[in-house]
Design a protein around this motif. Structure first.
Motif, mmCIF file in Angstrom:
data_model
loop_
_atom_site.group_PDB
_atom_site.id
_atom_site.type_symbol
_atom_site.label_atom_id
_atom_site.label_comp_id
_atom_site.label_asym_id
_atom_site.label_seq_id
_atom_site.Cartn_x
_atom_site.Cartn_y
_atom_site.Cartn_z
ATOM 1 N N VAL B 143 0.837 -1.195 0.000
ATOM 2 C CA VAL B 143 0.000 0.000 0.000
ATOM 3 C C VAL B 143 0.877 1.251 0.000
ATOM 4 O O VAL B 143 0.652 2.186 -0.780
ATOM 5 C CB VAL B 143 -0.960 -0.002 1.206
ATOM 6 N N VAL B 144 1.900 1.249 0.870
ATOM 7 C CA VAL B 144 2.801 2.406 0.930
ATOM 8 C C VAL B 144 3.513 2.596 -0.408
ATOM 9 O O VAL B 144 3.616 3.710 -0.928
ATOM 10 C CB VAL B 144 3.829 2.245 2.075
ATOM 11 N N LEU B 145 3.966 1.486 -0.991
ATOM 12 C CA LEU B 145 4.640 1.551 -2.284
ATOM 13 C C LEU B 145 3.718 2.180 -3.336
ATOM 14 O O LEU B 145 4.126 3.056 -4.107
ATOM 15 C CB LEU B 145 5.046 0.142 -2.720
ATOM 16 N N GLY B 146 2.474 1.741 -3.353
ATOM 17 C CA GLY B 146 1.511 2.297 -4.310
ATOM 18 C C GLY B 146 1.328 3.782 -4.116
ATOM 19 O O GLY B 146 1.254 4.546 -5.077
ATOM 20 N N MET B 147 1.264 4.211 -2.861
ATOM 21 C CA MET B 147 1.102 5.647 -2.591
ATOM 22 C C MET B 147 2.324 6.418 -3.069
ATOM 23 O O MET B 147 2.206 7.448 -3.724
ATOM 24 C CB MET B 147 0.905 5.891 -1.092
ATOM 25 N N VAL B 148 3.517 5.918 -2.733
ATOM 26 C CA VAL B 148 4.737 6.624 -3.130
ATOM 27 C C VAL B 148 4.806 6.701 -4.655
ATOM 28 O O VAL B 148 5.088 7.749 -5.223
ATOM 29 C CB VAL B 148 5.996 5.922 -2.559
ATOM 30 N N TYR B 149 4.513 5.578 -5.302
ATOM 31 C CA TYR B 149 4.598 5.550 -6.763
ATOM 32 C C TYR B 149 3.624 6.541 -7.397
ATOM 33 O O TYR B 149 3.971 7.278 -8.315
ATOM 34 C CB TYR B 149 4.294 4.137 -7.259
ATOM 35 N N ASN B 150 2.410 6.577 -6.883
ATOM 36 C CA ASN B 150 1.400 7.443 -7.486
ATOM 37 C C ASN B 150 1.620 8.912 -7.193
ATOM 38 O O ASN B 150 1.302 9.765 -8.005
ATOM 39 C CB ASN B 150 0.010 7.031 -6.998
ATOM 40 N N PHE B 151 2.122 9.221 -6.005
ATOM 41 C CA PHE B 151 2.133 10.627 -5.589
ATOM 42 C C PHE B 151 3.515 11.280 -5.625
ATOM 43 O O PHE B 151 3.630 12.470 -5.357
ATOM 44 C CB PHE B 151 1.523 10.772 -4.187
ATOM 45 N N LEU B 152 4.549 10.519 -5.976
ATOM 46 C CA LEU B 152 5.896 11.100 -6.013
ATOM 47 C C LEU B 152 5.983 12.368 -6.886
ATOM 48 O O LEU B 152 6.569 13.364 -6.459
ATOM 49 C CB LEU B 152 6.907 10.042 -6.472
ATOM 50 N N PRO B 153 5.397 12.381 -8.088
ATOM 51 C CA PRO B 153 5.468 13.608 -8.900
ATOM 52 C C PRO B 153 4.851 14.822 -8.204
ATOM 53 O O PRO B 153 5.318 15.942 -8.390
ATOM 54 C CB PRO B 153 4.670 13.250 -10.159
ATOM 55 N N PHE B 154 3.839 14.596 -7.367
ATOM 56 C CA PHE B 154 3.218 15.722 -6.645
ATOM 57 C C PHE B 154 4.184 16.360 -5.657
ATOM 58 O O PHE B 154 4.019 17.504 -5.253
ATOM 59 C CB PHE B 154 1.976 15.259 -5.872
#
Lengths: 263, 274
Positions: B143-154
């Protein structure tokens, strides 16, 4: 020098992190076997199945229809509102701008379910129209926020000059103000379109049975596990985005070189 | 010239589709249907204080915080590289960073499912080199990985845009005065980049704390977050009153944290003394 190569390695690792999942998705969309771990030959059958899948094709149609309609309607309402908000005085402006920011800062899930409550409370049937209304609602603020800066940059004497030269107010708006703020309107339209295509959460709450967007279909398919058809779909969508961005970029760099030449 | 009426459609629209729905949510959160009709109650809010729900709340904040910190740690150096002068094709590098953002958010999350899965690529690789396969999907880390992957550009983009506006002469002046690169970073670059950092933190933390998609797809429904709780109440349990109360709590928490963040931002912009 060491510093520079360190930076290079770091950047490559980050890009790898960003792109590896996408590239693997693309590669495995051509994999003959349904299992993801092993490669068992090149195939296009997932693409064929994708185009034969009625549900996916229908959701693609709804996604596009909602995106086009909602971005156009939001652009009209939003541009008109922006012109009027620009003229407002402090107190009123603050209230309306706060109202405009509300859906932007509010979590999507709250916007989505509050609209769902509204539709069910007023016995409005959930379906295509409710979906469209929801999309227009979350799109308008973004149009306003793209048009307002252009209005602020505008020389207010332009409009007065047009009136002095005998233009009617409406004519002056059409011929002087609108062309000046056009870049902002186009930005707002494109932003609204993209947000609409990309939205999942708000659509998820405000649509009814039978009407689903691409995002909703992907979600319900992915929840059941891996499906090679989604890989094929991702590949096509990724290529479309890539192509669009390249076109936009080329046009923009073309324009800037043209401007440089003019100067 | 007055063009007041031009905003009327918008005002009516927003009243009807933004304000009234939120009032309805508030209304549902403080009422309960009894035999004699509707009654006022704060029971729903009290219910949220039960240990199971508080646990969900803490878990959501905790996972979102970890993701935000990871995004900041991974993203700040990347933003510095993008804003720096080491590479020639900087425009292309920034564009490359933006492209994944344009792909549907669900597909980006789905991409990790295919990687982490039991018979997915990572496990196939592990067994190929003779290691036992791991349970990667449907874990908290996924779950954390998914969040980091999705929101890193932000996180990266706001920091990048602030960093690229920093006046080079400030850094040159510091160099002339004998500051080493660490001092320059500590005394000049980092303080000046704070507005970007705060907006990056908000832009990562907010979607991370409210998501229900990432936790559902990569957590397999085992790690209920506050977003999942709301979704369940509305779509499966049908308890609108409790669902509304949770939504109200979430909304207040988020608006408050936005307010705090923007205030912090302003202090830095307006003050300029420190």
């Amino acid at each position: 020098m060491v510093n520079r190569s360190l930076k290079k390695i770091y950047a490559i690792l980050i890009y790898l992190f960003l792109y590896a999942p996408i590239i693997i998705l693309v590669v495995f969309s051509f994999n003959a076997s349904k299992s993801r771990g092993t490669w068992s030959g090149f195939t296009l059958k997932w693409y064929l199945e994708l185009f034969r899948d009625r549900q996916i094709m229908k959701s693609l149609y709804y996604t596009m229809l909602v995106a086009i309609l909602s971005s156009l309607i939001a652009t009209i309402i939003g541009t008109a509102a922006a012109i009027s908000i620009h003229k407002m005085k402090n107190f009123k402006k603050t209230i309306i701008m706060n109202l405009t920011y509300l859906p932007v800062v509010n979590p999507d899930i709250v916007t989505g379910l509050s609209l769902m409550i509204l539709f069910i409370f007023t016995r409005f049937p959930l379906g295509f129209i409710s979906l469209l209304l929801a999309h227009i609602t979350f799109n308008i603020p973004y149009v306003i926020l793209s048009v307002l800066p252009k209005l602020k940059q505008l020389d207010k004497h332009l409009y007065e000059a047009a009136l002095d030269l005998g233009a009617t107010p409406w004519y002056a708006y059409k011929k002087v103000i609108l062309p000046e703020i056009m870049p902002g309107i186009i930005t707002g339209l494109l932003l609204a379109f993209t947000l609409s295509v990309d939205d999942f959460v708000i659509s998820f709450f405000t649509t009814g049975s039978g009407v689903s967007t691409l995002s909703i279909t992907i979600y319900s398919m992915a929840r059941r596990g891996i499906n090679p058809k989604i890989n094929a779909l991702s590949t096509l969508l990724f290529l479309t985005v890539l192509l669009l961005l390249i076109i936009v970029n080329m046009r923009m760099s073309g324009e800037s070189t043209k401007k440089e030449r003019e100067i | 010239m007055k063009k007041k009426w031009l905003s009327y459609p918008y005002i009516i629209w927003m009243l009807f589709f933004i304000l009234i729905p939120l009032i309805l949510v508030f209304f549902y959160s403080i009422t309960i249907r009894t035999d004699e009709g509707l009654a006022f109650t704060l029971k729903q809010y009290k219910r949220f204080l039960e240990p199971i729900y508080i646990k969900v709340f803490i878990r959501s904040v905790y996972l979102a915080l970890i993701s935000t910190v990871l995004c900041l740690l991974l993203g700040y150096p990347m933003a510095m590289i993008l804003a720096g002068r080491d590479f020639k094709k900087k425009n292309i590098m920034v564009l490359l960073f933006v492209i994944p953002m344009w792909m549907n958010f669900l597909l980006r999350t789905y991409a990790w499912m295919t990687l982490l899965e039991r018979r997915g690529l990572i496990n196939t690789f592990l067994s190929f080199i003779g290691l036992p396969s791991l349970n990667l999907l449907y874990t908290q880390e996924a779950v954390v990985l998914g969040m980091v992957y999705n929101f890193l550009p932000f996180m990266v983009l706001p920091i990048y845009s602030v960093l690229s506006k920093i006046d080079r002469q400030l850094i040159e002046a510091a160099e002339d005065l004998g500051a080493n690169s660490f001092t320059i970073f500590r005394k000049i670059i980092f303080p000046l980049s704070l507005p970007g950092v705060t907006s990056g933190i908000t832009m990562v933390f907010l979607p991370a704390v409210t998501t229900f998609v990432i936790s559902r797809l990569l957590g397999g429904g085992q790690f209920t977050l506050i977003g999942n709780l709301i979704e369940q109440q509305f779509l499966y349990v049908g308890d609108w009153n409790f669902g509304s109360a949770i939504s109200m709590i979430m909304m207040i928490v988020i608006l408050l944290s936005m307010g705090v963040m923007s205030r912090y931002d302003k202090e830095h912009e307006g003050g300029g003394l420190w």
